[in-house]
Design an enzyme around this catalytic site. Structure first.
Site, mmCIF file in Angstrom:
data_model
loop_
_atom_site.group_PDB
_atom_site.id
_atom_site.type_symbol
_atom_site.label_atom_id
_atom_site.label_comp_id
_atom_site.label_asym_id
_atom_site.label_seq_id
_atom_site.Cartn_x
_atom_site.Cartn_y
_atom_site.Cartn_z
ATOM 1 N N ASN A 62 -6.908 6.149 -1.667
ATOM 2 C CA ASN A 62 -5.812 5.238 -1.357
ATOM 3 C C ASN A 62 -6.041 4.051 -2.290
ATOM 4 O OD1 ASN A 62 -4.005 3.433 -0.304
ATOM 5 N ND2 ASN A 62 -4.518 3.840 1.847
ATOM 6 N N CYS A 115 -5.096 -2.865 2.898
ATOM 7 C CA CYS A 115 -4.836 -2.690 4.313
ATOM 8 C C CYS A 115 -6.039 -2.957 5.220
ATOM 9 C CB CYS A 115 -4.241 -1.317 4.554
ATOM 10 S SG CYS A 115 -3.294 -1.322 6.086
ATOM 11 N N ASN A 150 0.192 -0.863 5.503
ATOM 12 C CA ASN A 150 1.093 -0.087 6.369
ATOM 13 C C ASN A 150 0.482 -0.203 7.761
ATOM 14 O OD1 ASN A 150 3.082 2.093 4.753
ATOM 15 N ND2 ASN A 150 1.367 1.360 3.543
ATOM 16 N N GLU A 197 0.865 -1.187 0.000
ATOM 17 C CA GLU A 197 0.000 0.000 0.000
ATOM 18 C C GLU A 197 0.905 1.241 0.000
ATOM 19 O OE1 GLU A 197 -1.606 0.672 3.903
ATOM 20 O OE2 GLU A 197 -3.309 1.839 3.159
ATOM 21 N N GLU A 220 -6.144 8.831 7.652
ATOM 22 C CA GLU A 220 -6.676 8.417 6.340
ATOM 23 C C GLU A 220 -8.076 8.984 6.114
ATOM 24 O OE1 GLU A 220 -4.975 4.027 6.844
ATOM 25 O OE2 GLU A 220 -5.648 4.466 4.821
ATOM 26 N N LYS A 279 -9.385 2.065 -1.748
ATOM 27 C CA LYS A 279 -9.631 1.560 -0.392
ATOM 28 C C LYS A 279 -10.982 2.047 0.138
ATOM 29 C CE LYS A 279 -7.161 1.429 4.045
ATOM 30 N NZ LYS A 279 -5.846 1.833 4.643
HETATM 31 N N1 ING Z 1 -3.395 0.611 8.798
HETATM 32 C C1 ING Z 1 -3.854 -0.200 9.869
HETATM 33 C C2 ING Z 1 -4.435 -1.511 9.378
HETATM 34 O O1 ING Z 1 -5.625 -1.662 9.210
HETATM 35 C C3 ING Z 1 -5.170 -0.403 11.919
HETATM 36 C C4 ING Z 1 -4.776 0.532 10.787
HETATM 37 C C5 ING Z 1 -4.218 -1.112 12.658
HETATM 38 C C6 ING Z 1 -6.502 -0.569 12.214
HETATM 39 C C7 ING Z 1 -4.612 -1.982 13.692
HETATM 40 C C8 ING Z 1 -6.909 -1.430 13.256
HETATM 41 C C9 ING Z 1 -5.973 -2.138 13.991
HETATM 42 O O2 ING Z 1 -3.614 -2.411 9.248
HETATM 43 C C10 ING Z 1 -4.016 0.932 7.616
HETATM 44 N N2 ING Z 1 -3.291 1.664 6.735
HETATM 45 O O3 ING Z 1 -5.181 0.607 7.361
#
Ligand code: ING
Length: 298
Positions: free
Chosen positions: A105, A167, A192, A42, A141, A122
Site C-alpha cells: 500500500n 492511513c 480510507n 490513499e 490489508e 505503508k
Molecule cells: N484504515 C483505518 C485507519 O487507520 C482503522 C483503519 C480505523 C484502524 C479506526 C483503527 C481505528 O484509519 C486504514 N486504511 O488504515
C-alpha cells in the site's frame, strides 16, 4: 501553497481512466489557486478493496499498479508537469524482483518537474488476515499487502523537508518521531477510514475526533505540518470519513473539508512556522534516549 484533494467514493464500475480524469480535474483546480503541491488520498485509483473478501489472487491483483506511471496514469503525470504542480499519490503497488512478488500500500512524491522524488510503503497494516463474514465490511490489508520495507523517509523537495506516511501509520507516535528526527517539516498522508469500527462500535462516534487527534499530536510533538487527504463518502457500501485537513506545526487545524465528495482545500503552509516548535522541542539536546529503550524492543 498546498492543496489537499479529498476524493469522494470510487465505485467498482468506474474505470481508472475516469478516476484519472477526476484527479486531473482536482489538479487543474489547484493550479487555478496557484498551488505547488497536491495531496491525493490513499489508494486513490480504485475503491478500497481491503473492505471486501476476495478469494482469487488474479482478481485482487486487478486493483494493483505494476508500473507508475502506467499508460493509464501517464496523463496525470503529464498534466501535473505542464501545470508545474507536484503531487503525492496513493496506490496499490505490485513488485516482482528475483522471482518474488510483493504487494504494498504505497504512495509516491512527484516534484513540479514530473520527477518521482520519493516513495513510501505503508508499515502499520491494520485489520485482519482472515475473512470475518460477521462484520458489515472487512479490513483485509494484512491479507492483501506486505508490510512496507522502505521505513519512514524524508526528501528535500518543494523547498523543505517532506515525509510521507499512509492511513494507519498516522495513528502511531513512532511514525512522526522517526520523521521528526530527520527534520521533517511537512508530512503528507492519505486515508480510507470507515465511520464504523466493527470490533469496537462504542468508538464509532469518535472516529473523526481520533483522526484529527492523531494528526494534531504528530504535528505539534514534532514541529511539522501534517496534511491528510481522505477518500470519503459511501464507497461500495462502506461509509468513510471525510474531514481532510491541513494541520500546522502548532497543532492547529488550518483547513478542513466540508463535504464527503471531491473537494479541494488549500492553504499557504509557511514551513518557517516549524521553527518555534522545533526550537522548543530541541530533539538534538532534550531527548533522553536511555529511557526510551522499550519502544525499540520486540
Ligand atoms: N484504515 C483505518 C485507519 O487507520 C482503522 C483503519 C480505523 C484502524 C479506526 C483503527 C481505528 O484509519 C486504514 N486504511 O488504515
Amino acid at each position: 501553497m498546498i492543496a489537499v484533494a479529498q476524493m469522494g467514493p470510487i465505485s467498482l464500475n468506474q474505470t481508472r481512466q475516469e478516476v484519472v480524469e477526476r484527479l486531473i480535474g482536482l489538479l487543474r483546480e489547484a493550479a487555478r489557486q496557484d498551488c505547488e503541491l497536491v495531496l491525493f488520498p490513499e489508494c486513490c485509483l480504485t475503491p478500497f478493496f481491503p473492505h471486501w473478501f476476495i478469494e482469487d489472487q488474479r482478481e485482487i491483483d486487478q486493483y494493483f499498479e505494476r508500473e507508475m506511471p502506467s499508460p493509464v496514469t501517464k496523463p496525470l503525470f503529464e498534466e501535473a508537469r505542464k501545470l508545474k504542480i507536484g503531487f503525492c499519490l496513493g496506490f496499490a503497488e505490485i513488485v516482482e524482483n528475483r522471482g518474488e512478488t510483493r504487494r504494498y500500500n504505497s504512495s509516491l512524491l512527484v516534484e513540479r518537474d514530473g520527477q518521482i522524488v520519493g516513495k513510501h510503503r505503508k508499515i502499520h497494516l491494520p485489520g485482519h488476515v482472515e475473512h470475518r463474514p460477521q462484520n458489515p465490511f472487512q479490513n483485509l490489508e494484512k491479507r492483501y499487502f506486505d508490510v512496507g520495507n522502505l521505513g519512514f523517509q524524508v526528501w528535500n523537495a518543494f523547498g523543505g523537508v517532506v515525509g510521507m506516511c499512509i492511513c494507519n501509520d498516522r495513528r502511531w507516535a513512532e511514525t512522526y518521531r522517526v520523521l521528526g528526527l530527520q527534520g521533517v517539516e511537512l508530512v503528507l498522508l492519505g486515508y480510507n477510514t470507515p465511520m464504523q469500527i466493527p470490533e469496537y462500535p462504542d468508538l464509532n462516534p469518535l472516529v473523526g475526533f481520533h483522526n484529527q487527534l492523531s494528526m494534531q499530536a504528530g504535528a505539534y510533538q514534532n514541529g511539522t505540518w501534517v496534511l491528510g487527504a481522505a477518500k470519503a463518502g459511501i464507497e461500495e457500501g462502506v461509509e468513510q470519513l471525510g474531514e481532510s485537513c491541513i494541520i500546522a506545526p502548532s497543532g492547529e487545524i488550518r483547513a478542513v473539508a466540508k463535504t464527503n465528495g471531491d473537494e479541494l482545500i488549500v492553504h499557504h503552509c509557511d514551513l518557517d512556522e516549524t521553527i518555534p516548535y522545533k526550537g522548543l522541542l530541541n530533539l538534538e539536546v532534550n531527548r533522553q534516549v536511555k529511557y526510551y529503550q522499550l519502544i525499540t524492543q520486540e
